[in-house]
Write a protein that holds these residues in place. Structure first.
Motif, PDB file in Angstrom:
ATOM      1  N   LEU A 176       0.829  -1.204   0.000  1.00  0.00           N
ATOM      2  CA  LEU A 176       0.000   0.000   0.000  1.00  0.00           C
ATOM      3  C   LEU A 176       0.865   1.257   0.000  1.00  0.00           C
ATOM      4  O   LEU A 176       0.564   2.234  -0.692  1.00  0.00           O
ATOM      5  N   THR A 177       1.960   1.239   0.758  1.00  0.00           N
ATOM      6  CA  THR A 177       2.872   2.372   0.783  1.00  0.00           C
ATOM      7  C   THR A 177       3.519   2.565  -0.584  1.00  0.00           C
ATOM      8  O   THR A 177       3.638   3.696  -1.069  1.00  0.00           O
ATOM      9  N   GLY A 178       3.944   1.465  -1.202  1.00  0.00           N
ATOM     10  CA  GLY A 178       4.551   1.557  -2.527  1.00  0.00           C
ATOM     11  C   GLY A 178       3.598   2.130  -3.561  1.00  0.00           C
ATOM     12  O   GLY A 178       3.994   2.944  -4.409  1.00  0.00           O
ATOM     13  N   TRP A 179       2.333   1.725  -3.510  1.00  0.00           N
ATOM     14  CA  TRP A 179       1.341   2.268  -4.447  1.00  0.00           C
ATOM     15  C   TRP A 179       1.239   3.780  -4.305  1.00  0.00           C
ATOM     16  O   TRP A 179       1.237   4.510  -5.304  1.00  0.00           O
ATOM     17  N   GLN A 180       1.139   4.250  -3.070  1.00  0.00           N
ATOM     18  CA  GLN A 180       0.920   5.674  -2.844  1.00  0.00           C
ATOM     19  C   GLN A 180       2.144   6.504  -3.199  1.00  0.00           C
ATOM     20  O   GLN A 180       2.029   7.579  -3.808  1.00  0.00           O
ATOM     21  N   LEU A 181       3.324   6.037  -2.819  1.00  0.00           N
ATOM     22  CA  LEU A 181       4.539   6.787  -3.137  1.00  0.00           C
ATOM     23  C   LEU A 181       4.761   6.866  -4.645  1.00  0.00           C
ATOM     24  O   LEU A 181       5.164   7.910  -5.176  1.00  0.00           O
ATOM     25  N   THR A 182       4.495   5.761  -5.340  1.00  0.00           N
ATOM     26  CA  THR A 182       4.667   5.768  -6.791  1.00  0.00           C
ATOM     27  C   THR A 182       3.664   6.705  -7.451  1.00  0.00           C
ATOM     28  O   THR A 182       4.027   7.520  -8.319  1.00  0.00           O
ATOM     29  N   ALA A 183       2.401   6.618  -7.055  1.00  0.00           N
ATOM     30  CA  ALA A 183       1.381   7.495  -7.631  1.00  0.00           C
ATOM     31  C   ALA A 183       1.696   8.955  -7.335  1.00  0.00           C
ATOM     32  O   ALA A 183       1.613   9.814  -8.228  1.00  0.00           O
ATOM     33  N   ALA A 214      15.072   9.338   0.458  1.00  0.00           N
ATOM     34  CA  ALA A 214      14.270   8.358  -0.276  1.00  0.00           C
ATOM     35  C   ALA A 214      14.085   7.071   0.521  1.00  0.00           C
ATOM     36  O   ALA A 214      12.998   6.473   0.485  1.00  0.00           O
ATOM     37  N   LEU A 215      15.130   6.643   1.245  1.00  0.00           N
ATOM     38  CA  LEU A 215      15.071   5.351   1.924  1.00  0.00           C
ATOM     39  C   LEU A 215      14.503   5.488   3.343  1.00  0.00           C
ATOM     40  O   LEU A 215      13.357   5.143   3.608  1.00  0.00           O
ATOM     41  N   ALA A 216      15.302   6.001   4.270  1.00  0.00           N
ATOM     42  CA  ALA A 216      14.867   6.065   5.666  1.00  0.00           C
ATOM     43  C   ALA A 216      13.731   7.057   5.872  1.00  0.00           C
ATOM     44  O   ALA A 216      12.743   6.769   6.554  1.00  0.00           O
ATOM     45  N   ASN A 217      13.858   8.244   5.276  1.00  0.00           N
ATOM     46  CA  ASN A 217      12.917   9.332   5.537  1.00  0.00           C
ATOM     47  C   ASN A 217      11.573   9.147   4.840  1.00  0.00           C
ATOM     48  O   ASN A 217      10.577   9.725   5.264  1.00  0.00           O
ATOM     49  N   THR A 218      11.554   8.324   3.792  1.00  0.00           N
ATOM     50  CA  THR A 218      10.308   8.167   3.036  1.00  0.00           C
ATOM     51  C   THR A 218       9.840   6.719   2.984  1.00  0.00           C
ATOM     52  O   THR A 218       8.754   6.395   3.450  1.00  0.00           O
ATOM     53  N   ALA A 219      10.646   5.824   2.400  1.00  0.00           N
ATOM     54  CA  ALA A 219      10.198   4.438   2.239  1.00  0.00           C
ATOM     55  C   ALA A 219       9.889   3.791   3.591  1.00  0.00           C
ATOM     56  O   ALA A 219       8.799   3.256   3.801  1.00  0.00           O
ATOM     57  N   VAL A 220      10.849   3.844   4.512  1.00  0.00           N
ATOM     58  CA  VAL A 220      10.647   3.224   5.817  1.00  0.00           C
ATOM     59  C   VAL A 220       9.613   3.990   6.638  1.00  0.00           C
ATOM     60  O   VAL A 220       8.703   3.404   7.237  1.00  0.00           O
ATOM     61  N   ALA A 315      11.642  -7.537   7.123  1.00  0.00           N
ATOM     62  CA  ALA A 315      12.978  -8.076   6.956  1.00  0.00           C
ATOM     63  C   ALA A 315      13.552  -7.798   5.571  1.00  0.00           C
ATOM     64  O   ALA A 315      14.747  -7.874   5.352  1.00  0.00           O
ATOM     65  N   LEU A 316      12.670  -7.484   4.609  1.00  0.00           N
ATOM     66  CA  LEU A 316      13.103  -7.219   3.247  1.00  0.00           C
ATOM     67  C   LEU A 316      13.323  -5.739   2.980  1.00  0.00           C
ATOM     68  O   LEU A 316      13.592  -5.352   1.843  1.00  0.00           O
ATOM     69  N   ARG A 317      13.161  -4.895   4.008  1.00  0.00           N
ATOM     70  CA  ARG A 317      13.357  -3.464   3.796  1.00  0.00           C
ATOM     71  C   ARG A 317      14.807  -3.187   3.388  1.00  0.00           C
ATOM     72  O   ARG A 317      15.706  -3.953   3.660  1.00  0.00           O
TER      73      ARG A 317
END
Length: 318
Positions: A176-183, A214-220, A315-317
């Motif tokens: 769900l996070t990936g969908w929103q960030l990509t959109a 991009a990684l810690a501040n947004t994806a995670v 664990a895959l982050r």
């Protein structure tokens, strides 16, 4: 996972967002807010999509687009616009009305009646933030104030709709996070190209800063945020928001040599106390711990199996 642990993990998101100002001012090219928003959102979204390997289906194509627009695509540009046009920490002060907006939208969209406690706590939180970040300055810019209000409204609406729509069966918060960030990133991309032109030249410090954002501040951080929305009430989640400007103030003092006055210290205590109070006494807390809304708006028990799925995906982050 118990409620206290969920709150602490969700709180890491606004704490991380509080580092954005220091990273931007110390590592990134100046006057590139849209490019920064694009780099924060799109690479992180694509990475999470690659890890989750789940795409939206049916109505979730437009739902993910709406949520991505509210939480990312509109929120980032409006937030940066307000920060550039308003003096001092005024953008953070105006944005701190978010908890009050969520209380109202939760009553409208989730059927959760606002309590006097939640309203008073929201007002106290905004007051505490104002003591921390508000500084004497000249006349306020009307466009900046409207942008700050719109950014708070956008994120608040996105938070409540995320709670209302939940997630489709078998889809975790990572997807769900990936969908929103990509959109959201795809919505920002043409605006950044039109307004700011070609991407700037980047040195090693800028590349490191963008990787962190991009990684810690947004994806995670957004994964933790949307995960928390699924397990806590929308009001509880949004009352963690004041931790962001508080973190920014602490970093400014500890790393950038910015002094903290007694008034600011008092404001930090008030805002932090309101944040803690926002996690207590919620009438919807028990229901939020036991259930989450599915894509059809129904409530289902997700305690054991979803926790296992979340741990596996975590664990895959990056």
């Amino acid at each position: 996972m118990n409620r206290s642990a969920t709150i602490l993990l969700t709180a890491l998101a606004p704490v991380s967002w509080g580092t954005t100002y220091a990273v931007t001012s110390e590592f990134l090219p100046a006057d590139r807010p849209l490019f920064t928003g694009l780099v924060r959102a799109l690479p992180a979204g694509l990475l999470l999509l690659a890890v989750a390997r789940v795409l939206p289906k049916g109505a979730w194509w437009w739902k993910a687009t709406v949520l991505g627009a509210l939480n990312i695509g509109a929120f980032f540009p409006l937030l940066f616009l307000s920060a550039y046009r308003l003096p001092g920490g005024m953008a953070a002060v105006v944005g701190s009305v978010g908890p009050l907006l969520v209380v109202g939208l939760s009553a409208l969209l989730l059927g959760q009646r606002p309590t006097a406690r939640s309203v008073v706590t929201g007002v106290v939180a905004a007051f505490g933030v104002s003591l921390v970040v508000l500084k004497a300055a000249g006349a306020l810019d009307a466009v900046g104030v409207l942008a700050a209000l719109a950014s708070a409204a956008s994120m608040s609406a996105g938070t409540v709709l995320t709670k209302r729509w939940g997630r489709p069966d078998g889809v975790g918060p990572l997807a769900l996070t990936g969908w929103q960030l990509t959109a959201g990133g795809l919505l920002i991309a043409p605006l950044a190209l039109l307004v700011e032109g070609a991407p700037p030249a980047l040195d090693g410090r800028a590349v490191g800063g963008y990787l962190y954002l991009a990684l810690a501040n947004t994806a995670v951080s957004y994964w933790l945020w949307f995960r928390g929305i699924g397990r806590l009430s929308a009001t509880q989640v949004t009352f963690l928001g004041p931790l962001s400007p508080l973190t920014a103030a602490i970093i400014g003092w500890a790393a950038l040599g910015q002094a903290l006055t007694p008034v600011q210290l008092a404001g930090m205590a008030v805002a932090f106390g309101a944040t803690v109070a926002g996690q207590l006494g919620s009438g919807t807390a028990r229901a939020a711990r036991r259930s989450e809304r599915t894509g059809r708006g129904e409530v289902r028990d997700a305690a054991g199996r979803q926790d296992t799925m979340d741990v596996t995906r975590a664990a895959l982050r990056r």
